[in-house]
Scaffold this active site. Structure first.
Site, mmCIF file in Angstrom:
data_model
loop_
_atom_site.group_PDB
_atom_site.id
_atom_site.type_symbol
_atom_site.label_atom_id
_atom_site.label_comp_id
_atom_site.label_asym_id
_atom_site.label_seq_id
_atom_site.Cartn_x
_atom_site.Cartn_y
_atom_site.Cartn_z
ATOM 1 N N LYS A 1 -3.474 -9.228 9.520
ATOM 2 C CA LYS A 1 -2.304 -9.900 8.963
ATOM 3 C C LYS A 1 -1.079 -9.636 9.839
ATOM 4 O O LYS A 1 -0.363 -10.550 10.218
ATOM 5 C CB LYS A 1 -2.081 -9.412 7.525
ATOM 6 C CG LYS A 1 -0.900 -10.004 6.836
ATOM 7 C CD LYS A 1 -0.816 -9.525 5.397
ATOM 8 C CE LYS A 1 0.539 -9.866 4.810
ATOM 9 N NZ LYS A 1 0.720 -9.369 3.454
ATOM 10 N N GLU B 1 -5.949 0.292 15.011
ATOM 11 C CA GLU B 1 -7.414 0.239 15.123
ATOM 12 C C GLU B 1 -7.856 -1.129 15.619
ATOM 13 O O GLU B 1 -8.679 -1.260 16.536
ATOM 14 C CB GLU B 1 -8.068 0.506 13.754
ATOM 15 C CG GLU B 1 -7.904 1.913 13.222
ATOM 16 C CD GLU B 1 -6.690 2.069 12.324
ATOM 17 O OE1 GLU B 1 -5.725 1.289 12.465
ATOM 18 O OE2 GLU B 1 -6.698 2.990 11.480
ATOM 19 N N GLY C 1 -3.101 -7.931 2.063
ATOM 20 C CA GLY C 1 -4.306 -7.740 2.875
ATOM 21 C C GLY C 1 -5.577 -7.642 2.046
ATOM 22 O O GLY C 1 -6.579 -8.302 2.321
ATOM 23 N N ARG C 2 -5.550 -6.847 0.979
ATOM 24 C CA ARG C 2 -6.774 -6.635 0.192
ATOM 25 C C ARG C 2 -7.078 -7.805 -0.726
ATOM 26 O O ARG C 2 -8.073 -7.781 -1.455
ATOM 27 C CB ARG C 2 -6.669 -5.319 -0.589
ATOM 28 C CG ARG C 2 -5.430 -5.165 -1.441
ATOM 29 C CD ARG C 2 -5.250 -3.725 -1.908
ATOM 30 N NE ARG C 2 -3.984 -3.500 -2.599
ATOM 31 C CZ ARG C 2 -2.819 -3.255 -1.997
ATOM 32 N NH1 ARG C 2 -2.759 -3.219 -0.677
ATOM 33 N NH2 ARG C 2 -1.719 -3.036 -2.697
ATOM 34 N N GLU D 1 -5.884 1.318 -3.443
ATOM 35 C CA GLU D 1 -4.678 0.990 -2.675
ATOM 36 C C GLU D 1 -3.671 0.291 -3.591
ATOM 37 O O GLU D 1 -2.463 0.436 -3.423
ATOM 38 C CB GLU D 1 -5.020 0.112 -1.459
ATOM 39 C CG GLU D 1 -3.904 0.062 -0.433
ATOM 40 C CD GLU D 1 -4.351 -0.464 0.930
ATOM 41 O OE1 GLU D 1 -4.707 0.337 1.818
ATOM 42 O OE2 GLU D 1 -4.350 -1.699 1.117
ATOM 43 N N HIS E 1 -31.597 8.310 -7.293
ATOM 44 C CA HIS E 1 -32.307 9.395 -6.603
ATOM 45 C C HIS E 1 -31.340 10.251 -5.795
ATOM 46 O O HIS E 1 -31.762 10.955 -4.871
ATOM 47 C CB HIS E 1 -33.400 8.806 -5.714
ATOM 48 C CG HIS E 1 -34.394 8.022 -6.519
ATOM 49 N ND1 HIS E 1 -35.493 8.610 -7.096
ATOM 50 C CD2 HIS E 1 -34.387 6.728 -6.910
ATOM 51 C CE1 HIS E 1 -36.164 7.680 -7.777
ATOM 52 N NE2 HIS E 1 -35.500 6.525 -7.686
ATOM 53 N N LYS F 1 -0.312 7.203 9.241
ATOM 54 C CA LYS F 1 -0.248 6.357 10.442
ATOM 55 C C LYS F 1 0.822 6.885 11.395
ATOM 56 O O LYS F 1 0.601 7.011 12.592
ATOM 57 C CB LYS F 1 0.134 4.911 10.069
ATOM 58 C CG LYS F 1 -0.967 4.079 9.462
ATOM 59 C CD LYS F 1 -0.471 2.635 9.331
ATOM 60 C CE LYS F 1 -1.331 1.830 8.390
ATOM 61 N NZ LYS F 1 -0.785 0.509 8.101
HETATM 62 O O1 F6P Z 1 -3.941 0.478 5.681
HETATM 63 C C1 F6P Z 1 -3.053 -0.368 5.126
HETATM 64 C C2 F6P Z 1 -3.269 -1.814 5.437
HETATM 65 O O2 F6P Z 1 -2.013 -2.371 5.551
HETATM 66 C C3 F6P Z 1 -4.086 -2.540 4.393
HETATM 67 O O3 F6P Z 1 -3.368 -2.832 3.259
HETATM 68 C C4 F6P Z 1 -4.520 -3.723 5.164
HETATM 69 O O4 F6P Z 1 -5.527 -4.432 4.514
HETATM 70 C C5 F6P Z 1 -4.943 -3.064 6.450
HETATM 71 O O5 F6P Z 1 -3.985 -2.051 6.644
HETATM 72 C C6 F6P Z 1 -5.050 -3.943 7.653
HETATM 73 O O6 F6P Z 1 -3.835 -4.556 7.956
HETATM 74 P P1 F6P Z 1 -3.752 -5.777 8.949
HETATM 75 O O7 F6P Z 1 -4.528 -6.908 8.357
HETATM 76 O O8 F6P Z 1 -2.297 -6.083 9.082
HETATM 77 O O9 F6P Z 1 -4.352 -5.346 10.255
#
Ligand code: F6P
Length: 537
Positions: A197, A203, A255-256, A341, A372, A501
């Site tokens: 987003k 990452e 995002g979620r 979250e 199990h 972060k």
């Molecule tokens: O870790 C927090 C967060 O902002 C989540 O809410 C989100 O889904 C994720 O990081 C990834 O964010 P982006 O889509 O901006 O890479």
């Protein structure tokens, strides 16, 4: 703490010695403590809830303004108050408007982007859009959190509908993730989706660069095999992805909650336009139910109230999600983000300290595997873990119907066992039948006692189709919303992920020696030194 909470707690205390099984003495228990919506059947009769508790919970929902907040969300009001944003993931699965934000109908743009995504997915599937080596055989989705968990969960869930290129999901900054995902792939027939987003998440950007370097070794124009799913066309452009291959969404999609729009592109490529549309329609059907059904028959409301009864009133801190549907094996991880979250907060919307618990700790694994592993604790441990079972009446493998029979039998047996338990007398009889007597009989019997009276719910559906999956996910989204409203928190921000972060960004140069370690605590310093001494960085 409000009056209704106190009444609920008093009610719970007054009934604390009662066994769930006894509640079934009253006629109509199952009919009253279950609800159905468009083929989804929710049974919450195997809980301690009785008429009195349920009506207090419904009163609580009404008093906390669930109906008003629900209307405000669907209407595009800025209910995400800490970020000044509307919350309109529901628009991403709507088929018509108007749905307005700041006086402007968002639906023309939503429908246009949806049409672009569907057309692009079809172009990839048909081979009319291809890589340097021809039709794409593999698609790698790079994203994390909401840009990964939803599409990855749904791609696995809908495997029987998967007739497009192979999908691979890379999320972790650990190089092992992308390294293993790219093994055996042909760069000339691999499409890379960068799902972010913000298009800044470290990452995702690190993995995206690694994927680009990997493509560049073989492919003359790597950016031609990249797609971006992002709110920032600008940043995607800076990365080298042209505007026609950027699929955007607005800040009113968290995002979620973003799986329904461009973030679902990988899933759409996997299952095709019709199946993805079925998925959206399932969610839209749940949206309608949530908006229209009376609170007492409203599935998201009931799931929320049962959850809050267990967490806030009975004090059970965790909730196990146990899908007896192997293809839902990523559902618990997906729900961890959705629930924890969203509702893992200790501050109310107005900035005051929350005087209730935050949302529950969500965890789980598919059945029968969990049986199990950790069910021992669920049955005989000292803490009560409310369990949520999910199961389909039908599988997708008619030739393996005997597997499905066993699966269903196990699912139903677990909720029965949790409720029923096994008394000491029953355990003694068992041991006597085995020929034991005296002290040894007593000792062995004690180990075979199950306290029982442990609550669970069951969500039963016909089959895990795209439509049903859409219903289930939207059901959970709305449940989290209702819980958040009753808690009085903002379910749509996530400030709690920021500090880690920031510190990670500050620590990286400490690891490389570019920055000194001033201000770091002794433990962190020692760990840094050990990693360096091992030659790890
Ligand atoms: O870790 C927090 C967060 O902002 C989540 O809410 C989100 O889904 C994720 O990081 C990834 O964010 P982006 O889509 O901006 O890479």
């Amino acid at each position: 703490m409000g009056e209704i909470w106190s009444e609920l707690r008093a009610h719970n205390r007054a009934k604390s010695g009662r066994n769930i099984l006894d509640l079934f003495d009253k006629k109509g228990r199952v009919a009253t403590f279950s609800a159905e919506a468009d083929g989804l059947y929710f049974d919450f009769s195997k809980t301690q809830l009785d008429d009195g508790a349920l009506s207090l919970l419904l009163e609580l929902a009404r008093n906390k303004g669930v109906e008003e907040r629900r209307q405000a969300m669907f209407a595009g009001d800025k209910i995400n108050e800490t970020e000044g944003r509307a919350v309109l993931h529901t628009a991403l699965r709507a088929s018509e408007g108007p749905i307005t934000v700041d006086g402007e109908d968002v639906m023309p743009e939503v429908l246009d982007t949806r049409a672009r995504c569907l057309a692009f997915a079809e172009a990839v599937r048909s081979g009319s859009f291809k890589g340097q080596g021809g039709r794409f055989t593999d698609v790698v989705n790079i994203g994390i959190g909401g840009s990964d968990l939803g599409p990855a969960m749904a791609t696995l869930a809908l495997a029987p509908y998967h007739d497009g290129p192979r999908l691979h999901y890379v999320s972790n900054v650990d190089g092992a993730d992308i390294n293993d995902a790219l093994q055996g792939l042909d760069p000339e027939t691999t499409l890379v989706i960068v799902a972010s987003k913000t298009f800044t998440t470290i990452e995702t950007m690190t993995n995206a660069k690694t994927a680009r370097d990997w493509l560049a070794k073989t492919v003359s124009d790597p950016s031609a095999q990249f797609v971006a799913l992002s709110s920032s066309t600008q940043k995607a452009g800076d990365f080298g992805i042209p505007e026609e291959r950027v699929f955007g969404f607005e800040d009113w999609v968290g995002g979620r909650y973003s799986l329904w729009g461009p973030i679902g592109l990988g899933l759409t490529i996997a299952i095709g336009k019709d199946a993805f549309t079925g998925f959206l329609n399932g969610a839209a059907t749940m949206d309608r139910h949530f908006q229209e059904a009376d609170l007492a028959d409203n599935l998201p409301v009931l799931l929320a109230l049962v959850g809050m009864w267990h967490n806030q009133v009975q004090g059970h801190a965790t909730r196990a999600v146990l899908p007896y549907d192997n293809r839902l094996s990523r559902l618990p991880a997906y729900l961890q983000q959705l629930e924890m979250e969203s509702n893992g907060k200790s501050v109310a919307m107005d900035g005051s300290a929350l005087d209730l618990h935050s949302g529950p700790i969500v965890w789980g694994e598919p059945g029968t595997n969990g049986q199990h592993a950790f069910y021992q604790l669920i049955h005989q441990g000292t803490r009560v873990v409310p369990c949520e079972f999910l199961v389909a009446a039908k599988g997708h493998e008619p030739e393996l119907a005997h597997h499905h029979r066993l699966l269903v039998a196990n699912c139903l047996a677990q909720s029965e066992a949790l409720m029923r338990g096994r008394s000491l007398d029953e355990a003694r009889e068992m041991m006597a039948r085995k020929g034991l007597e005296g002290a040894e009989l007593e000792r062995q019997a004690a180990h075979r006692v199950f306290a029982g009276n442990r609550p669970s719910t069951t969500l039963l559906y016909d089959q895990l189709t795209p439509f049903t999956l859409g219903q289930i996910i939207a059901l959970y989204e709305h449940r989290v919303f209702v819980e958040g409203v009753i808690l009085g928190i903002n379910s749509f921000d996530q400030w709690g992920v920021e500090l880690g972060k920031e510190l990670a960004m500050a620590l990286e140069p400490v690891l490389t020696g570019e920055s000194d370690s001033a201000g770091k605590d002794g433990s962190t310093l020692a760990l840094v030194e050990k990693v360096k001494a091992a030659g790890g960085v």
